[in-house]
Design an enzyme around this catalytic site. Structure first.
Site, PDB file in Angstrom:
ATOM      1  N   SER A  99       0.821  -1.204   0.000  1.00  0.00           N
ATOM      2  CA  SER A  99       0.000   0.000   0.000  1.00  0.00           C
ATOM      3  C   SER A  99       0.854   1.253   0.000  1.00  0.00           C
ATOM      4  CB  SER A  99      -0.918   0.001   1.226  1.00  0.00           C
ATOM      5  OG  SER A  99      -1.688   1.172   1.259  1.00  0.00           O
ATOM      6  N   CYS A 100       0.563   2.124  -0.933  1.00  0.00           N
ATOM      7  CA  CYS A 100       1.158   3.464  -0.959  1.00  0.00           C
ATOM      8  C   CYS A 100       0.019   4.464  -1.103  1.00  0.00           C
ATOM      9  CB  CYS A 100       2.148   3.614  -2.110  1.00  0.00           C
ATOM     10  SG  CYS A 100       3.639   2.623  -1.947  1.00  0.00           S
ATOM     11  N   GLN A 101      -1.015   4.325  -0.262  1.00  0.00           N
ATOM     12  CA  GLN A 101      -2.205   5.141  -0.431  1.00  0.00           C
ATOM     13  C   GLN A 101      -1.957   6.613  -0.151  1.00  0.00           C
ATOM     14  OE1 GLN A 101      -5.736   3.525   1.322  1.00  0.00           O
ATOM     15  NE2 GLN A 101      -5.257   1.461   0.680  1.00  0.00           N
TER      16      GLN A 101
END
Length: 466
Positions: A99-101
């Protein structure tokens, strides 16, 4: 176990010689319910295991990948030994979407706003690198949000490239549109494909297209189409109706499970996803808030919140929205066009274009799964909210299938000394590409043909292979 980078003899798994029907083995990190694994399995890979911190997602993963092992774990706190137990032997391909939200474009496409560098989820990439470095698969696929490529003029993406270069992988990022691979959804994902074998990098060539798709949009939307189309287009994009018209009519808040389809499958897409099933599973629509319900009853296909201004029903916050912003909010889908990106809140009309084209409700679980290209046999565990999270966060299986088909011949050659014919046309990026050249890639096809005389060096970097 880790492998050295020297040229290997035909490998063995668990001490047994490779059989003629052996398949490359995949470890899926941050797997969710297994969208990537589902597509890769369809393309000819064996799924060894999947790891995710969300228990219901792993429950779904194991229910749909019967020969794979699932592990509920936080990879930042998980030992290599534990991961080895899940892998169960050599791994040929590691995939995953840490995740690199904090870099998501959902908050706007500005390079300076809408990103949160302090978001701890952005640091999960280091664990991805740690695991790749240990297992040393011949290939890897790393997917993420397109905003990661735009952030800070691409320096973050190049940092990812550099980190993987440092452990022996040549890697290239591309933004792919799922609709270009037969998915009925205008969903873009940033996909890094890499290898340590010395092979060129292979991406699947688009099979579907619409040259007028972004005609009325300004940058950076056009910039996000990293693989440009050529003059020999393929099939039109799959539409909502082509994907979902065989599903039974459904009311707001209603659930249909193990009931007959509305009729025979009438499109190739429906036949592909039904796979001979006679009964629909998990066709469930949520209850609506008052504003969502009003919009679902009054909006025409293609209309959004702006059509409701004259109805004097919108909350005060809508007065602060510029007419050209939030164009998919409270929007009714059009049956003759693909859907927009499926998110984890496809039940809420105020969060996106999730109103059914002709029925007064938002999308059902099965419709969202169809739009994501999950087979109808794929079952999801948990509550409505749990399932929305699994579907909305998934990589569309048909996109994953295309990625797998693009690299399978190379993996069979390098890992099994076995030649198989190309499965599909590919876009091939030379492994001599430098980091400085990566962000200048415009894709193959029309743009490259126009540049042929002016930029021969660039043309050498990208080769179309049939």
């Amino acid at each position: 176990m880790p492998r050295n980078s020297e040229k290997k003899k035909p490998k063995k798994v668990s001490g047994k010689p490779i059989e003629n029907d052996a398949k490359p083995r995949v470890l899926d990190l941050f797997s969710g319910a297994g969208g990537l694994s589902c597509g890769l399995e369809q393309s000819g890979f064996e799924i060894a295991g999947g790891i995710d911190f969300f228990p219901k997602a792993i429950e779904s993963f194991e229910a749909n990948h019967h020969n794979a092992r699932g592990l509920v774990a936080d990879l930042t706190k998980t030992s290599i030994k534990t991961i080895e137990n899940i892998a169960g032997g050599d791994i040929d391909l590691i995939v995953g979407g840490p995740s690199c939200q904090g870099f998501s474009t959902a908050g706007g496409l500005s390079k300076q706003i809408g990103r949160d560098e302090s978001d701890p989820r952005n640091n999960l990439f280091s664990d991805y690198v740690r695991i790749v470095d240990h297992f040393q698969p011949s290939w890897l696929i790393f997917e993420n949000v397109p905003g990661l490529l735009l952030y800070r003029q691409g320096t973050v993406a190049l940092s990812i490239v550099s980190a993987l270069n440092a452990i022996g992988y040549k890697i290239v990022p591309m933004i792919l549109l799922a609709a270009d691979y037969g998915v009925p959804q205008l969903r873009r994902r940033l996909v890094f494909v890499g290898t340590r074998t010395g092979s060129d990098i292979h991406f699947p060539a688009p099979t579907h297209g619409d040259e007028n798709l972004w005609a009325n949009y300004s940058l950076p939307f056009a910039h996000l189409s990293r693989l440009s189309t050529d003059d020999q287009i393929r099939h039109p994009h799959v539409t909502f109706e082509q994907a979902c018209s065989d599903l039974p009519k459904l009311s707001e808040g209603e659930t249909l499970h193990m009931v007959p389809y509305a009729g025979r499958a009438t499109t190739d897409y429906q036949r592909q996803l039904r796979q001979g099933l006679k009964l629909v599973r998990q066709h469930q629509a949520d209850r609506l808030a008052d504003l969502d319900r009003y919009a679902a009853k009054h909006l025409l296909p293609g209309e959004n919140w702006r059509a409701l201004v004259k109805h004097d029903i919108l909350p005060p916050r809508f007065k602060k929205i510029r007419p050209y912003d939030a164009t998919t909010m409270l929007k009714r889908l059009q049956g003759d066009k693909p859907a927009y990106t499926i998110t984890t809140k496809f039940n809420e009309a105020t969060t996106g274009a999730f109103i059914h084209p002709s029925q007064p409700r938002t999308l059902s679980i099965r419709e969202a799964a169809r739009i994501q290209s999950f087979p109808d046999r794929f079952s999801f565990s948990g509550t409505f909210g749990h399932i929305r999270t699994q579907i909305g966060n998934a990589v569309p299986p048909l996109l994953a299938k295309a990625l797998g088909e693009a690299i399978l011949p190379q993996i069979m050659r390098s890992e099994f000394n076995k030649e198989i014919p190309a499965i599909r046309p590919t876009i091939t990026i030379s492994n001599s590409i430098s980091e400085d050249e990566i962000l200048q890639l415009k894709g193959a096809g029309k743009q490259m043909h126009q540049r042929k005389k002016k930029d021969p060096k660039q043309l050498e970097l990208i080769k179309s292979a049939n």
